[in-house]
Enzyme design. Structure first.
Site, mmCIF file in Angstrom:
data_model
loop_
_atom_site.group_PDB
_atom_site.id
_atom_site.type_symbol
_atom_site.label_atom_id
_atom_site.label_comp_id
_atom_site.label_asym_id
_atom_site.label_seq_id
_atom_site.Cartn_x
_atom_site.Cartn_y
_atom_site.Cartn_z
ATOM 1 C CE LYS A 44 34.547 -1.946 43.657
ATOM 2 N NZ LYS A 44 34.962 -1.284 44.919
ATOM 3 C CE LYS A 46 40.087 -3.475 44.539
ATOM 4 N NZ LYS A 46 40.115 -2.161 45.174
HETATM 5 N N1 C2G Z 1 43.234 2.986 51.159
HETATM 6 C C1 C2G Z 1 44.177 3.785 51.818
HETATM 7 N N2 C2G Z 1 45.473 3.400 51.827
HETATM 8 C C2 C2G Z 1 45.866 2.247 51.232
HETATM 9 C C3 C2G Z 1 44.914 1.433 50.592
HETATM 10 C C4 C2G Z 1 43.593 1.825 50.565
HETATM 11 O O1 C2G Z 1 43.846 4.847 52.365
HETATM 12 N N3 C2G Z 1 47.187 1.896 51.272
HETATM 13 C C5 C2G Z 1 41.839 3.431 51.132
HETATM 14 C C6 C2G Z 1 41.341 3.680 49.715
HETATM 15 O O2 C2G Z 1 41.743 4.965 49.268
HETATM 16 C C7 C2G Z 1 39.835 3.573 49.897
HETATM 17 C C8 C2G Z 1 39.701 2.537 51.038
HETATM 18 O O3 C2G Z 1 40.999 2.432 51.652
HETATM 19 O O4 C2G Z 1 39.276 4.810 50.317
HETATM 20 C C9 C2G Z 1 39.267 1.187 50.537
HETATM 21 O O5 C2G Z 1 40.174 0.792 49.539
HETATM 22 P P1 C2G Z 1 39.667 -0.285 48.451
HETATM 23 O O6 C2G Z 1 39.086 -1.455 49.165
HETATM 24 O O7 C2G Z 1 40.753 -0.493 47.442
HETATM 25 O O8 C2G Z 1 38.458 0.511 47.785
HETATM 26 P P2 C2G Z 1 38.074 0.580 46.228
HETATM 27 O O9 C2G Z 1 38.145 -0.776 45.628
HETATM 28 O O10 C2G Z 1 38.868 1.692 45.660
HETATM 29 O O11 C2G Z 1 36.509 0.934 46.279
HETATM 30 O O12 C2G Z 1 32.620 3.410 45.199
HETATM 31 C C10 C2G Z 1 33.960 3.480 45.660
HETATM 32 C C11 C2G Z 1 34.659 2.151 45.512
HETATM 33 O O13 C2G Z 1 33.887 1.103 46.054
HETATM 34 C C12 C2G Z 1 36.016 2.210 46.200
#
Ligand code: C2G
Length: 129
Positions: A44, A46
């Site tokens: 990703k 990341k």
């Molecule tokens: N989230 C949120 N509010 C934030 C930060 C994150 O609601 N201030 C939510 C994101 O929208 C997501 C979840 O928390 O639904 C997890 O966030 P991340 O760990 O950043 O997920 P991500 O890296 O976007 O992975 O296949 C999908 C991916 O694996 C998503």
């Protein structure tokens, strides 16, 4: 009962994650979280501070989470939805529209993100301390 599935990295677990998981737990009877593995996060593009095993341990300690499974690729979602009889797939709305093809398998919902908190902000904040 109603089973809900969501995916994410959940690095440096914070209130934005907690508030999403709580809202999701309130929408059903069982919340499954697919946690991105370290290898998938590399895919990703990341970088994470916390290794996969610890991110899983933290998620499993969260009262809103019933089960944690690994997320190893983008393509596993349909199989996961079938395997766990998922009724609702949900994500924060930074993903709005990105997973609409899953509507053929289950309900799809995007929830508002929690403002002013993110893993990136936390990293920046810590560096100023
Ligand atoms: N989230 C949120 N509010 C934030 C930060 C994150 O609601 N201030 C939510 C994101 O929208 C997501 C979840 O928390 O639904 C997890 O966030 P991340 O760990 O950043 O997920 P991500 O890296 O976007 O992975 O296949 C999908 C991916 O694996 C998503």
């Amino acid at each position: 009962g109603r089973t809900i599935l969501t995916y994410g990295t959940f690095d440096l677990f914070h209130v934005g994650h907690v508030r999403l998981l709580k809202r999701l737990a309130d929408l059903g009877d069982k919340l499954i979280v697919a946690c991105s593995t370290d290898e998938f996060n590399t895919l990703k593009g990341k970088r994470t501070a916390i290794p996969y095993a610890h991110r899983v341990e933290v998620l499993e300690a969260c009262q809103y989470v019933d089960m944690v499974i690994p997320e190893t690729c983008w393509e596993q979602k349909p199989k996961d939805i079938a395997t766990y009889n998922v009724d609702l797939f949900a994500m924060g709305d930074d993903w709005e529209g990105k997973f609409d093809e899953l509507r053929q398998y289950c309900d799809v919902l995007y929830l508002p993100r929690t403002e002013n908190i993110s893993t990136t902000k936390l990293k920046e904040l810590i560096q100023t301390m």
